[in-house]
Scaffold this motif. Structure first.
Motif, PDB file in Angstrom:
ATOM      1  N   ALA A 330       0.838  -1.213   0.000  1.00 26.36           N
ATOM      2  CA  ALA A 330       0.000   0.000   0.000  1.00 26.36           C
ATOM      3  C   ALA A 330       0.865   1.251   0.000  1.00 26.36           C
ATOM      4  N   PHE A 331       1.967   1.204   0.747  1.00 29.03           N
ATOM      5  CA  PHE A 331       2.842   2.378   0.863  1.00 29.03           C
ATOM      6  C   PHE A 331       3.445   2.738  -0.494  1.00 29.03           C
ATOM      7  N   GLY A 332       3.925   1.719  -1.192  1.00 29.77           N
ATOM      8  CA  GLY A 332       4.504   1.948  -2.520  1.00 29.77           C
ATOM      9  C   GLY A 332       3.490   2.571  -3.468  1.00 29.77           C
ATOM     10  N   LYS A 333       2.257   2.085  -3.422  1.00 27.06           N
ATOM     11  CA  LYS A 333       1.192   2.643  -4.274  1.00 27.06           C
ATOM     12  C   LYS A 333       0.877   4.092  -3.874  1.00 27.06           C
ATOM     13  N   ALA A 334       0.815   4.339  -2.580  1.00 31.21           N
ATOM     14  CA  ALA A 334       0.467   5.678  -2.086  1.00 31.21           C
ATOM     15  C   ALA A 334       1.492   6.717  -2.528  1.00 31.21           C
ATOM     16  N   VAL A 335       2.769   6.317  -2.510  1.00 25.48           N
ATOM     17  CA  VAL A 335       3.828   7.244  -2.946  1.00 25.48           C
ATOM     18  C   VAL A 335       3.604   7.604  -4.417  1.00 25.48           C
ATOM     19  N   LYS A 336       3.310   6.598  -5.230  1.00 26.07           N
ATOM     20  CA  LYS A 336       3.103   6.829  -6.671  1.00 26.07           C
ATOM     21  C   LYS A 336       1.865   7.689  -6.938  1.00 26.07           C
ATOM     22  N   LYS A 337       0.826   7.494  -6.142  1.00 25.66           N
ATOM     23  CA  LYS A 337      -0.425   8.233  -6.352  1.00 25.66           C
ATOM     24  C   LYS A 337      -0.396   9.646  -5.763  1.00 25.66           C
ATOM     25  N   GLY A 338       0.640   9.954  -4.985  1.00 24.54           N
ATOM     26  CA  GLY A 338       0.740  11.290  -4.393  1.00 24.54           C
ATOM     27  C   GLY A 338      -0.145  11.492  -3.174  1.00 24.54           C
ATOM     28  N   VAL A 339      -0.427  10.436  -2.445  1.00 23.72           N
ATOM     29  CA  VAL A 339      -1.142  10.574  -1.166  1.00 23.72           C
ATOM     30  C   VAL A 339      -0.278  11.400  -0.217  1.00 23.72           C
ATOM     31  N   MET A 340      -0.910  12.270   0.568  1.00 22.94           N
ATOM     32  CA  MET A 340      -0.153  13.065   1.542  1.00 22.94           C
ATOM     33  C   MET A 340       0.197  12.156   2.717  1.00 22.94           C
ATOM     34  N   ILE A 341       1.464  11.753   2.768  1.00 23.42           N
ATOM     35  CA  ILE A 341       1.910  10.837   3.813  1.00 23.42           C
ATOM     36  C   ILE A 341       2.655  11.638   4.872  1.00 23.42           C
ATOM     37  N   SER A 342       2.132  11.601   6.091  1.00 23.60           N
ATOM     38  CA  SER A 342       2.797  12.302   7.187  1.00 23.60           C
ATOM     39  C   SER A 342       3.512  11.298   8.074  1.00 23.60           C
ATOM     40  N   TYR A 343       4.666  11.708   8.525  1.00 22.28           N
ATOM     41  CA  TYR A 343       5.433  10.890   9.456  1.00 22.28           C
ATOM     42  C   TYR A 343       4.610  10.648  10.714  1.00 22.28           C
ATOM     43  N   GLY A 344       4.447   9.392  11.089  1.00 20.34           N
ATOM     44  CA  GLY A 344       3.726   9.037  12.309  1.00 20.34           C
ATOM     45  C   GLY A 344       4.187   7.662  12.721  1.00 20.34           C
ATOM     46  N   THR A 345       4.537   7.483  13.981  1.00 22.97           N
ATOM     47  CA  THR A 345       5.246   6.257  14.363  1.00 22.97           C
ATOM     48  C   THR A 345       4.491   5.347  15.321  1.00 22.97           C
ATOM     49  N   ASP A 346       3.527   5.904  16.075  1.00 19.56           N
ATOM     50  CA  ASP A 346       2.852   5.119  17.128  1.00 19.56           C
ATOM     51  C   ASP A 346       3.799   4.772  18.275  1.00 19.56           C
ATOM     52  N   VAL A 347       4.893   5.537  18.429  1.00 20.37           N
ATOM     53  CA  VAL A 347       5.798   5.280  19.554  1.00 20.37           C
ATOM     54  C   VAL A 347       4.995   5.386  20.858  1.00 20.37           C
ATOM     55  N   GLY A 348       5.302   4.506  21.788  1.00 23.07           N
ATOM     56  CA  GLY A 348       4.435   4.296  22.955  1.00 23.07           C
ATOM     57  C   GLY A 348       3.769   2.934  22.764  1.00 23.07           C
ATOM     58  N   GLY A 349       3.385   2.639  21.511  1.00 20.38           N
ATOM     59  CA  GLY A 349       2.984   1.278  21.134  1.00 20.38           C
ATOM     60  C   GLY A 349       4.203   0.370  21.182  1.00 20.38           C
TER      61      GLY A 349
END
Ligand SMILES: [Zn+2]
Length: 431
Positions: A330-349
């Motif tokens: 999904a990530f590879g596709k999202a990069v190609k489609k220009g989805v706005m991807i924001s850094y988010g880690t779930d640290v604490g999880g």
């Protein structure tokens, strides 16, 4: 005055703020010199740079020789030599009140055996780690049963009582009865809840208002649970709320000027969240072409939180390793489609002692350029927070949230796990 309070004042005659190192007497003037500058917006790396910081803001940027004439006398020179400076990093999915929950037992233990004050004390250590690792702003996506303690941690940071990133908080988050831990205990016991339990639109309206009243900057809810792989290979899920409930949640949040973050992992949960008009999708492992296209059309951000999935998959077993594979695709596709991807880690999880900058390496491995990954944690992340005017880039007029690494992060993105210099709002925290 109460006797105990008086005794405390005598013991600690100076304010807590004054005791925190390096929080002294603004406004200060600094000139930061470095070999390279990545400004968070441009794809071009500037060389031989100097940044003038006066008080909490950046007031000039230029070549070192150019800036020498503009530098006021008394400015302190910080020569970072061969380093690369970047905007302070932003993590848009954290849990400062959680200390790792690979298994349900880890999670239950924290809610059952740790008081909220104790968890808040641990949170102060978490935010300090985040700042020292170069994260100058975070969006904290729910307290996992610690009520509104995120607002208190945020306030303590903002007042200079403890060091930490700028915080944007969502307080308790919402899920309906029976869908969120603690679950599985005898019905005779009244167990603590990991979220605010809400059922029906009117309940939700009140909960949104309550969370906003006590300091929520964002409203978060859990869109789905019970993930499974369908025969067609899609990651499907059980949807937590009715459309009517979600319409109320998003509508009321927006009416009060708060944006909405949806935990949504399976296709069905993401679909429901997008239909309701949320602003960000969290995790999104089950994103498919059709959903990604809808995210682009609706200008919805995605916080993929890749590392936490990889980290907890072996411990959780079952479907989780497969979800890691699906998210990579999904990530590879999202990069190609220009989805706005924001850094988010779930640290604490995962434990805060694991540097949350480890997420970068996965983003690059999954198909994002190192520069785009840096932007996702700077200018793009600031945009998600509606804070582009204040931070997310190194530009004149912006807050002086600046970090540095020794090597070249474009050649080796893992350099970002080795931040050597941290300034937030013109105050140096690490050098
Ligand atoms: Zn989370």
């Amino acid at each position: 005055m109460h006797r105990t309070t008086l005794a405390l004042l005598l013991l600690f005659p100076v304010s807590a703020a004054a005791q925190t190192p390096q929080q002294s007497t603004p406004p200060r003037t600094y000139v930061i010199r470095a070999a390279h500058l990545i400004d968070g917006k441009s794809d071009v790396v500037q060389n031989d740079v100097a940044v003038l910081v006066q008080g909490d803001r950046i007031t000039a940027i230029g070549r070192q020789s150019e800036l020498a004439s503009k530098t006021p006398s008394g400015a302190q020179i910080i020569d970072l030599a061969g380093a690369t400076i970047l905007p302070g990093l932003i993590d848009n999915h954290t849990h400062v009140l959680l200390q790792g929950d690979i298994t349900a037992a880890d999670y239950d233990e924290q809610l059952l055996k740790e008081s909220i004050p104790y968890r808040a004390i641990r949170a102060t250590a978490a935010v300090r780690l985040a700042l020292m690792n170069g994260f100058t702003a975070i969006r904290d996506l729910e307290t996992e049963g610690a009520m509104y303690a995120d607002v208190d941690v945020k306030t303590a940071i903002a007042r200079g009582v403890i060091p930490g990133p700028r915080m944007f908080v969502s307080t308790r988050a919402m899920a309906p009865t029976g869908t969120y831990p603690l679950l599985g205990y005898s019905w005779e016991l009244k167990m603590p809840e990991g979220v605010q339990i809400v059922d029906g639109p009117e309940d939700i309206r009140k909960a949104v208002r309550e969370e906003v009243k006590y300091g929520a900057d964002w409203i978060k809810f859990y869109a789905d649970r019970r993930y499974y792989i369908a025969p067609d290979g899609r990651l499907r899920s059980w949807v937590n709320f009715t459309d009517e409930e979600l319409k109320m949640l998003v509508g009321e949040a927006h009416r009060l000027g708060r944006k909405v973050a949806a935990h949504a992992m399976g296709w069905d949960g993401i679909d429901a969240a997008l239909r309701a008009g949320v602003n960000t999708i969290e995790h999104g492992d089950g994103l498919t072409d059709d959903l990604l296209d809808r995210m682009v059309a609706q200008k919805v951000y995605w916080c993929p939180t890749i590392f936490v999935g990889v980290y907890v998959a072996p411990g959780r077993g079952g479907i989780w390793p497969k979800m890691v594979d699906l998210e990579r695709i999904a990530f590879g596709k999202a990069v190609k489609k220009g989805v706005m991807i924001s850094y988010g880690t779930d640290v604490g999880g995962y434990a805060w002692t694991e540097n949350q900058a480890q997420e970068f390496a996965y983003m690059v491995r999954y198909g994002m350029s190192p520069m785009a990954a840096i932007k996702s944690a700077t200018s793009v992340a600031a945009q998600l927070l509606d804070q582009s005017e204040n931070f997310g880039s190194i530009e004149v007029g912006k807050l002086a949230d600046i970090v540095a690494v020794k090597g070249d992060p474009l050649a080796d993105i893992s350099e970002l796990t080795r931040v050597t210099f941290v300034m937030k709002g013109g105050v140096i925290y690490k050098q």
